[in-house]
Design an enzyme around this catalytic site. Structure first.
Site, PDB file in Angstrom:
ATOM      1  N   GLU A  66      49.742  17.298  29.494  1.00  0.00           N
ATOM      2  CA  GLU A  66      49.118  16.824  30.723  1.00  0.00           C
ATOM      3  C   GLU A  66      47.603  16.942  30.598  1.00  0.00           C
ATOM      4  O   GLU A  66      47.085  17.892  30.036  1.00  0.00           O
ATOM      5  CB  GLU A  66      49.620  17.634  31.915  1.00  0.00           C
ATOM      6  CG  GLU A  66      51.101  17.413  32.194  1.00  0.00           C
ATOM      7  CD  GLU A  66      51.576  18.151  33.422  1.00  0.00           C
ATOM      8  OE1 GLU A  66      50.813  18.233  34.398  1.00  0.00           O
ATOM      9  OE2 GLU A  66      52.707  18.649  33.398  1.00  0.00           O
ATOM     10  N   GLY A 115      54.942  27.395  32.357  1.00  0.00           N
ATOM     11  CA  GLY A 115      55.157  26.631  33.580  1.00  0.00           C
ATOM     12  C   GLY A 115      54.838  25.176  33.343  1.00  0.00           C
ATOM     13  O   GLY A 115      54.995  24.677  32.233  1.00  0.00           O
ATOM     14  N   ASP A 150      62.981  21.811  30.821  1.00  0.00           N
ATOM     15  CA  ASP A 150      63.601  21.464  29.543  1.00  0.00           C
ATOM     16  C   ASP A 150      64.389  22.625  28.956  1.00  0.00           C
ATOM     17  O   ASP A 150      65.452  22.430  28.355  1.00  0.00           O
ATOM     18  CB  ASP A 150      62.533  20.991  28.553  1.00  0.00           C
ATOM     19  CG  ASP A 150      61.940  19.641  28.943  1.00  0.00           C
ATOM     20  OD1 ASP A 150      62.332  19.110  30.011  1.00  0.00           O
ATOM     21  OD2 ASP A 150      61.096  19.121  28.205  1.00  0.00           O
ATOM     22  N   THR A 165      62.223  12.477  30.113  1.00  0.00           N
ATOM     23  CA  THR A 165      63.042  13.479  29.431  1.00  0.00           C
ATOM     24  C   THR A 165      64.433  13.490  30.056  1.00  0.00           C
ATOM     25  O   THR A 165      64.574  13.556  31.274  1.00  0.00           O
ATOM     26  CB  THR A 165      62.395  14.867  29.534  1.00  0.00           C
ATOM     27  OG1 THR A 165      61.062  14.789  29.012  1.00  0.00           O
ATOM     28  CG2 THR A 165      63.184  15.893  28.737  1.00  0.00           C
ATOM     29  N   LYS A 178      63.574  16.335  21.604  1.00  0.00           N
ATOM     30  CA  LYS A 178      62.685  16.593  22.745  1.00  0.00           C
ATOM     31  C   LYS A 178      62.946  17.961  23.365  1.00  0.00           C
ATOM     32  O   LYS A 178      62.017  18.759  23.572  1.00  0.00           O
ATOM     33  CB  LYS A 178      62.877  15.488  23.795  1.00  0.00           C
ATOM     34  CG  LYS A 178      62.180  15.735  25.124  1.00  0.00           C
ATOM     35  CD  LYS A 178      60.675  15.779  24.982  1.00  0.00           C
ATOM     36  CE  LYS A 178      60.023  15.973  26.347  1.00  0.00           C
ATOM     37  NZ  LYS A 178      58.563  16.014  26.260  1.00  0.00           N
ATOM     38  N   ASP A 204      54.938   0.902  40.323  1.00  0.00           N
ATOM     39  CA  ASP A 204      55.005   2.166  41.056  1.00  0.00           C
ATOM     40  C   ASP A 204      55.368   1.877  42.507  1.00  0.00           C
ATOM     41  O   ASP A 204      55.234   0.745  42.978  1.00  0.00           O
ATOM     42  CB  ASP A 204      53.679   2.927  40.972  1.00  0.00           C
ATOM     43  CG  ASP A 204      53.867   4.437  41.143  1.00  0.00           C
ATOM     44  OD1 ASP A 204      53.901   5.157  40.127  1.00  0.00           O
ATOM     45  OD2 ASP A 204      54.003   4.885  42.295  1.00  0.00           O
ATOM     46  N   ASN A 246      60.405  21.424  22.964  1.00  0.00           N
ATOM     47  CA  ASN A 246      59.793  22.106  24.104  1.00  0.00           C
ATOM     48  C   ASN A 246      60.321  23.523  24.272  1.00  0.00           C
ATOM     49  O   ASN A 246      59.593  24.421  24.704  1.00  0.00           O
ATOM     50  CB  ASN A 246      60.009  21.300  25.387  1.00  0.00           C
ATOM     51  CG  ASN A 246      58.909  20.279  25.610  1.00  0.00           C
ATOM     52  OD1 ASN A 246      57.931  20.240  24.865  1.00  0.00           O
ATOM     53  ND2 ASN A 246      59.052  19.449  26.610  1.00  0.00           N
ATOM     54  N   CYS A 300      57.172  20.402  32.162  1.00  0.00           N
ATOM     55  CA  CYS A 300      58.165  20.235  31.096  1.00  0.00           C
ATOM     56  C   CYS A 300      58.929  21.493  30.703  1.00  0.00           C
ATOM     57  O   CYS A 300      60.155  21.501  30.707  1.00  0.00           O
ATOM     58  CB  CYS A 300      57.483  19.654  29.858  1.00  0.00           C
ATOM     59  SG  CYS A 300      56.885  17.970  30.103  1.00  0.00           S
TER      60      CYS A 300
END
Length: 402
Positions: free
Chosen positions: A145, A257, A264, A118, A204, A29, A208, A260
């Site tokens: 999350e 919201g 997406d 993504t 993916k 990181d 979503n 993602c």
């Protein structure tokens, strides 16, 4: 096996913790604070399982700022850096992913790169051509999350990309990575799918977008019910007991919201380009209409107030219960609409010490003071600590869950 993970967000950190049960994992990181926390057995994000595993499990995991050293020694490199949606170009911003790819390939001639971020449909093909290598594959994540590690421990499916003409090593690494995820999971008989990269990328985005569709559908149902003074709860229950529909992902909200779904759905719409469609565009539009409707309802409630000073209290900016994420939260768009009408906004959000400098709202993190000041309290998800001022609360949370 030595594995490097680029990014310590909920995707990267949950994978790092999961795989460190049986492998040697290094998290990379750019933020010293995150690196220090991980190396001290603390999670930089809110996730009950990650927090527990870092504190209580025997893990072979460390974090570092030295990306080149981590990538140089790795057999697999997992890329889990952000890909925010750039509304200016109507596309994901993939520069962080590309930067990591370039850096890894410059110091490591053998590792396979597994992208977990993504990405747009066709991105892996584009990167393979750009960098002249087949050592770049994709594995979509299906995580929530605050429950990311749990979802890795109990996955619905595991998908890894591989092409027919890939080298034997890349094919072996793709299967090896799928096996690593499966063997680390606590759930039995997890479906494993090996497919082309573009198909995996499509899975993916379409998955979503379907979830966004459900949110939009039940929100439009709720809009109709509230407008016609019908019992939304009973209608949704009556619909959802049909096994083909199901009693899940059906709780009305102020709009979808989080990190993602908004980006997406927009990316999938952009990928359609000249391909005929109406539904995908309607999902994005429906979410905007819902937020405008919610703002209008709040204004209507305010008009009924006799007080000369009209104050809207916003209870929490987080998108979901037990989350620490405000990104793309639907309530923020509702706030913007209300502020455009010169309505005074106060916000209760204990996870914030201050608001952004240009924000004209007022942060009131004394809950009792917040309750007293607000004429109406607006919340996307209801909490029992509002029970004593329930008559002030406006929410479309019917089932008391996300």
């Amino acid at each position: 096996m030595k594995i490097a993970v680029a990014g310590s967000g909920y995707v990267g950190l949950s994978l790092g913790v999961l795989l460190s049960l049986q492998n040697e994992v290094t998290i990379v990181d750019i933020l010293p604070s995150k690196v220090d926390k991980i190396n001290n057995g603390l999670s930089p994000i809110q996730d009950e399982y990650i927090e527990y595993y870092l504190k209580s499990k025997q893990l072979s995991i460390k974090a570092t700022l030295d990306s080149k050293a981590a990538y140089k020694e790795a057999e697999l490199v997992i890329i889990a850096t952000p890909t925010n949606y750039n509304s200016r170009i109507n596309y994901f911003d993939t520069q962080h992913v590309e930067t990591v790819i370039k850096e890894v390939l410059s110091v490591n001639s053998h590792a396979t790169l597994i992208i977990k971020s993504t990405i747009p449909i066709g991105f892996i093909t584009e990167m393979r051509q750009k960098f002249q290598t087949d050592r770049i594959i994709f594995s979509p994540e299906f995580l929530r999350e605050s429950k990311a590690l749990y979802d890795n421990l109990y996955p619905s499916r595991i998908i890894v990309s591989c092409e027919e003409n890939d080298s034997p090593k890349v094919k072996a690494d793709a299967e090896k990575f799928a096996l690593l995820l499966k063997s680390a999971a606590k759930k039995n008989n997890v479906p494993v799918l090996i497919m082309g990269a573009s198909e995996a990328e499509a899975v993916k985005l379409f998955a979503n977008t379907y979830l966004a569709l459900r949110v939009a559908y039940f929100n439009e149902l709720d809009t109709y019910a509230e407008s016609r003074k019908l019992n939304s709860h009973m209608i949704i229950q009556g619909i959802s007991y049909d096994d083909r529909i199901g009693m899940h992902y059906n709780n009305p909200s102020f709009g979808y919201g989080g990190y993602c779904l908004p980006k997406d759905t927009k990316q999938l719409l952009a990928n359609y380009n000249n391909i005929p469609q109406t539904l995908i565009e309607a999902i994005v539009s429906s979410n905007n209409v819902r937020k405008s409707y919610i703002a209008k309802q709040i204004i209507n409630v305010l008009k009924e107030q006799e007080s000369p000073v009209k104050v809207v209290g916003v209870y929490r900016l987080i998108m979901k219960s037990n989350s620490d994420n405000f990104r793309e939260s639907a309530i923020k768009d509702v706030i913007d609409i209300l502020k455009s009408k010169d309505i005074k906004i106060i916000i209760y959000e204990p996870m914030l010490n201050k608001l952004e400098s240009e924000d004209q709202s007022v942060l009131v993190n004394d809950l009792e003071n917040f309750k007293k000041q607000a004429n109406i309290i607006v919340t996307n998800r209801y909490d029992n600590e509002l029970q004593d001022v329930k008559n002030k609360v406006y929410s479309r949370d019917i089932f008391g869950r996300d």
